[in-house]
Design an enzyme around this catalytic site. Structure first.
Site, mmCIF file in Angstrom:
data_model
loop_
_atom_site.group_PDB
_atom_site.id
_atom_site.type_symbol
_atom_site.label_atom_id
_atom_site.label_comp_id
_atom_site.label_asym_id
_atom_site.label_seq_id
_atom_site.Cartn_x
_atom_site.Cartn_y
_atom_site.Cartn_z
ATOM 1 N N SER A 123 -3.605 -6.337 1.492
ATOM 2 C CA SER A 123 -2.658 -5.276 1.216
ATOM 3 C C SER A 123 -1.358 -5.740 1.827
ATOM 4 C CB SER A 123 -3.118 -3.959 1.813
ATOM 5 O OG SER A 123 -3.959 -4.208 2.896
ATOM 6 N N CYS A 124 -0.338 -5.752 1.017
ATOM 7 C CA CYS A 124 0.888 -6.402 1.438
ATOM 8 C C CYS A 124 1.863 -5.370 1.934
ATOM 9 C CB CYS A 124 1.475 -7.129 0.269
ATOM 10 S SG CYS A 124 1.034 -6.332 -1.259
ATOM 11 N N VAL A 125 1.709 -4.996 3.149
ATOM 12 C CA VAL A 125 2.599 -4.003 3.703
ATOM 13 C C VAL A 125 3.716 -4.742 4.425
ATOM 14 C CG1 VAL A 125 2.733 -2.466 5.655
ATOM 15 C CG2 VAL A 125 1.091 -2.028 3.856
#
Lengths: 103, 412
Positions: free
Chosen positions: A101-103
């Protein structure tokens, strides 16, 4: 990274047990990888794995929501197939990288 | 006369309008920007409203204040983009032609995507703080809330400003402590991610911070629905969490206009080349800010760094040269942690947030992944910078590309 032989096939795994090269995957490898996590794969599992491999090959980012909209299985069904981490486990058995998850 | 059309006059669109008008010849290029709303919100300020630190007037200004002379501003809803014909249809049947199009329509919260969310408890015991309405309603509610189980839940990834929910629970903790009722409030942070944050080093620092503040973290919780009668969150794998007061990040989606145009992914974000910022579908369409599906934070700082890359690539495209500027996914976020302190993270596609100093290596003044007073002042001052420098597309003393200088390579 470690190299091991499963189902007669030599595969490279990350420290977390994900294949580093999706082309080293076959159904027998999937079955063996699943066994190490206590899963027994059936046809319904493989439908999800095929979908993930296709999507990954097309360079798509995978999310639980996307699998849920695929028409193969809804999100609830996905959780039933791969309890405890549907995308994490299904990606591992499909031989594709760990979902980020590319936060 | 050629046309550049910008859809969306938020942070990203406004910055681009300013940068382009400062450079392009008036007699060669017409620049038009379209937005349906007249008010520009300083969105980082929404976080402070529930605690009465900011009020509505602290976060609003007319959009028109920030659009330079020589850029035509049209207030209208957008019906759809017709990329094959270089046309954009507005709601009243008006049609705009373009040579180059910049999509900057952002992301929005969609509470209706989660069953039971926008139901009888909405704005009674359930609030968001990503809209002005939600944050003001929450401020009123908190004033005489007697305490109980406060649950902060993230519904879906990606969402705008990934650190905001962490900041929210930290500020809430400090707010209740100050009111002398911390012992009456149980704070829980619920996330679909495997930890408080995605990347390991930052997760460790932030988890320790939350533990120190006695805030419980429930990871890997993927919200299916809300049970209004029993005040419970229910996940897809049938786990339940009780709440008395729920603050939520609803599902984030791109504009419905993107869906009508057939240009979005399953969440209406536009498939975009993560380095050049060109749309995957059309060569003369570029995407900036939250509207793009690029794998980085949906945040103003990202839009700011991307604006420099987009500007360079648009200039190249105009002159028919290859797009050489490459966006690295650079993000820079202040994290308010309460009690007048803050933390700071700086990262990109490839480098996770690491400890160190920023922007000057070894000097700072800001500390990366450190909880300091000076970081908090950075956030306070940022509101002024936002209105006066950032939106107007003026130079900032921070490079668009992330740098390793001042960062320490560590692992958990």
């Amino acid at each position: 990274m470690t190299q091991i032989t499963i189902a007669g096939q030599s595969v490279d795994l990350t420290d977390e047990g994900y294949l580093t090269d999706a082309s080293q995957w076959n159904k027998e490898v999937a079955v063996e990888l699943a066994k190490t996590e206590g899963f027994e794969l059936g046809d319904d599992h493989f439908k999800v794995l095929d979908f993930l491999r296709d999507a990954h090959a097309k360079g798509e980012t995978l999310t639980i929501r996307k699998v849920g909209k695929s028409g193969i299985v809804d999100i609830k069904g996905l959780y039933k197939l791969f309890p405890g981490g549907p995308l994490k486990f299904s990606s591992k058995f499909a031989g594709i990288p760990k979902p980020t998850s590319c936060v | 006369m050629k046309d550049i059309l910008i859809l969306g006059a938020g942070t990203a669109g406004t910055m681009m309008a300013n940068k382009l008008r400062n450079t392009l010849e008036y007699d060669e290029w017409r620049i038009t920007i379209v937005d349906q709303y007249k008010t520009h919100y300083y969105q980082p300020g929404f976080l402070f409203i529930p605690f009465g630190i900011y009020n509505k007037q602290d976060v609003i200004k007319p959009k028109s204040n920030f659009i330079p002379p020589g850029v035509k501003l049209i207030y209208s809803e957008i019906d759809k983009i017709e990329g094959e014909n270089n046309k954009v249809y507005l709601q009243e049947g008006r049609v705009l032609n373009y040579d180059f199009l910049i999509i900057a329509t952002g992301t929005q919260t969609c509470p209706e995507e989660t069953p039971g969310l926008k139901d009888k408890l909405w704005y009674k015991d359930i609030f968001d703080f990503y809209t002005i309405e939600g944050s003001i309603a929450l401020q009123k509610h908190l004033k005489d809330w007697k305490g109980g189980k406060l649950v902060m839940c993230i519904s879906e990834l990606p969402y705008k400003c990934p650190v905001a929910p962490i900041e929210f629970v930290c500020l809430a903790e400090a707010y209740f402590a100050k009111k002398g009722m911390r012992d009456k409030v149980d704070i829980t942070y619920v996330t679909p991610m495997p930890g408080a944050f995605t990347k390991p080093v930052a997760t460790k620092m932030l988890s320790e911070l939350l533990t120190e503040k006695n805030i419980k973290v429930i990871p890997d919780f993927y919200l299916e629905k809300i049970d209004n009668d029993n005040k419970k969150l229910i996940s897809y794998d049938e786990l339940e969490i009780d709440f008395d007061l729920l603050t939520i990040v609803p599902v984030n989606m791109g504009s419905e206009m993107i869906e009508r145009s057939g240009m979005g992914d399953d969440l209406n974000f536009v498939p975009t080349n993560k380095h050049t910022l060109q749309s995957d579908q059309f060569e003369n369409i570029f995407v900036i800010g939250d509207a793009a599906n690029i794998p980085t934070s949906k945040a103003g700082s990202v839009a700011h760094f991307a604006s420099e890359i987009l500007f360079d690539n648009l200039m190249s495209a105009i002159e028919g040269r290859p797009l050489l500027a490459k966006f690295d996914g650079h993000a820079n976020c202040y994290i308010e942690t309460g009690y007048g302190k803050g933390a700071l993270i700086d990262f990109n596609y490839d480098t996770e947030p690491l400890p160190g100093t920023f922007p000057l290596p070894g000097i700072g003044p800001f500390g990366l992944l450190k909880n300091t007073k000076i970081n908090h002042y950075g956030k306070v001052i940022f509101r002024w910078i936002y209105w006066h420098i950032l939106l107007k597309g003026k130079e900032m003393p921070i490079e668009a590309d992330m740098t390793m200088a001042g960062k320490k390579r560590v692992t958990v």
